[in-house]
Write a protein that holds these residues in place. Structure first.
Motif: not given
Length: 468
Positions: A1-21, A182-183
């Motif tokens: 059974m697959p894990l029903d989960a996702s992660l979205t990169f909202y900050g500090a993606a292709e830049q250094v500051t603004g960390s937020c996922y 699933a884990s």
């Protein structure tokens, strides 16, 4: 059974500051960090900023550490409806109030100044988007945890913090995600410390992971040996003394200021420091230094042993010529000191704080020296100076740059390329790595090295989601 989960990169993606996922597992939504992007006009940025999700829909925030580019949007998140718990280490919980209160008060002060300008121009005034009460609310929602203390955030998420060795309270975030049978093991490195630097212990090693978000600030280079860095620092100080001017060191109040005080103390104790006065010109750095002194049991033992060898009980007694200037009047009085002083002030990237006032009075004087001891993000005044700009704008006025500029990278509290590779390659399992917290050039160089070592590695893209 697959894990029903996702992660979205909202900050500090292709830049250094603004960390937020944003982590979604089933109906649960958890933020990893909630940090500010640094570099532009902060008033304009605050007022036009919109979260790419509804704050009231977020169930919890997990914070890697207290630096503003990881925590600075928390007051705005609360002001706009977030009411869940904020999980962090005990050290981070002590520091958060100091940093967030300072950040919001600085915003309100700048807003007041800008509204005066708008009133003179006949423009409508701007209402504040947040207040100090939102910082108080953030602290009420904070739930501190110890290192290696496993805690169930929800039925689907077990959290454990490991020491990242970056600043006081900094953490590697380990999450065991479960949905039915699933884990997945998700790891966020936060900011990994540089083992060569002082005060903090080496970063902890992760045993196993399926997905790893790894910082890449210095992914394209290694730091020079610390002894050479200290010699370079001492030489710059000697040159400034010989030129008859002062030294100005832009430094973040948290972490870098305390490390620089340690290094200056070491030079003083070794009788290698010619200047007769060191000034910590930052109320926030002063308060944080006191917190560091209270939590010295979290220091690397080798550094506390050195302090004890010189009979010092804390950083201030290690550097007896240190002066603390808490008030604005004391800070302004430093402009009357024409030579022989070392002045440490924030912000570290010269995009606000008392250092900007010092630059206004001193950047155009050839006898003065400006020493950068930390990373300078694109778009900041610090980056312009490091890049060799001969004319810059300070408080809206153009100014010629005649002061001697030094850039000393070996003091970085971030792991260099070799340390990042060593840390990543020691993780068991077959993890998929996603590089965050880095500019494209650094990320591309690190990705290439990781692929050469057989590690699965991609560069996180802002706004993109991955399935876990």
């Amino acid at each position: 059974m697959p894990l029903d989960a996702s992660l979205t990169f909202y900050g500090a993606a292709e830049q250094v500051t603004g960390s937020c996922y944003l982590l979604r597992i089933g109906t649960l939504r958890v933020l990893l960090d909630c940090g500010m992007s640094q570099g532009a006009d902060q008033i304009r940025e605050w007022h036009k900023f919109r979260f790419p999700f509804r704050p009231k829909d977020i169930d919890a925030v997990i914070l890697s550490h207290a630096h503003i580019d990881h925590s600075g949007l928390l007051p705005l998140l609360v002001a706009r409806g977030f009411s869940g718990n904020i999980y962090c280490t005990e050290g981070t919980s002590l520091l958060l109030g100091v940093l967030l209160k300072d950040s919001v008060q600085l915003y309100l002060k700048d807003l007041e100044w800008q509204n005066r300008q708008r009133a003179r121009q006949g423009k409508s005034l701007l209402d504040p988007v947040m207040a100090v009460r939102d910082v108080v609310q953030v602290l009420e929602q904070t739930q501190p945890l110890g290192y290696r203390q496993k805690f169930r955030v929800a039925e689907e998420i077990e959290l454990e913090f490991l020491d990242a060795g970056h600043i006081l309270g900094s953490a590697i975030v380990q999450l065991q995600l479960k949905n039915g049978k699933a884990s997945r093991r998700l790891v966020f490195s936060g900011d990994l410390g540089n083992p060569a630097t002082v005060l903090m212990p080496d970063p902890s090693q992760v045993v196993m992971a399926d997905i790893v978000l790894m910082e890449s600030t210095y992914g394209d280079r290694n730091h020079q040996p610390l002894n050479r860095t200290l010699d370079e620092f001492a030489e710059a100080l000697d040159n400034a003394y010989a030129a008859g001017g002062n030294v100005f060191i832009p430094a973040f109040a948290l972490g870098r200021s305390q490390e620089i005080l340690y290094y200056l103390g070491l030079l003083y104790q070794q009788k290698r420091l010619k200047q007769k006065m060191v000034v910590l010109d930052s109320p926030m750095a002063i308060e944080i230094t006191k917190i560091y002194s209270r939590l010295m049991d979290e220091f690397d033992p080798k550094d506390t042993q050195l302090l004890e060898r010189y009979g010092a009980k804390d950083l201030q007694s290690f550097l007896p010529i240190l002066r603390l200037t808490a008030t604005a009047e004391e800070s302004a009085a430093l402009n009357r000191v024409s030579s022989g002083a070392i002045i440490i002030a924030g912000s570290g990237m010269c995009n606000g704080g008392r250092i900007v006032h010092h630059l206004k009075h001193n950047l155009w004087k050839a006898a003065n020296h400006l020493i950068f001891v930390g990373f300078q993000a694109q778009g900041t005044l610090g980056r312009q100076l490091v890049d060799g700009e001969k004319r810059v704008r300070v408080f809206g006025q153009q100014m010629v740059v005649k002061a001697q500029i030094h850039t000393i990278g070996g003091f970085s509290a971030h792991a260099g390329q070799s340390e990042l590779l060593d840390w990543a390659s020691a993780i068991g399992g077959q993890p998929q790595f996603y590089l965050v917290h880095g500019e494209p050039k650094a990320q591309q160089a690190l990705q290439q090295r990781m692929l050469e070592q057989g590690l699965q590695c991609q560069i996180a893209q802002k706004g993109k989601s991955i399935t876990l």
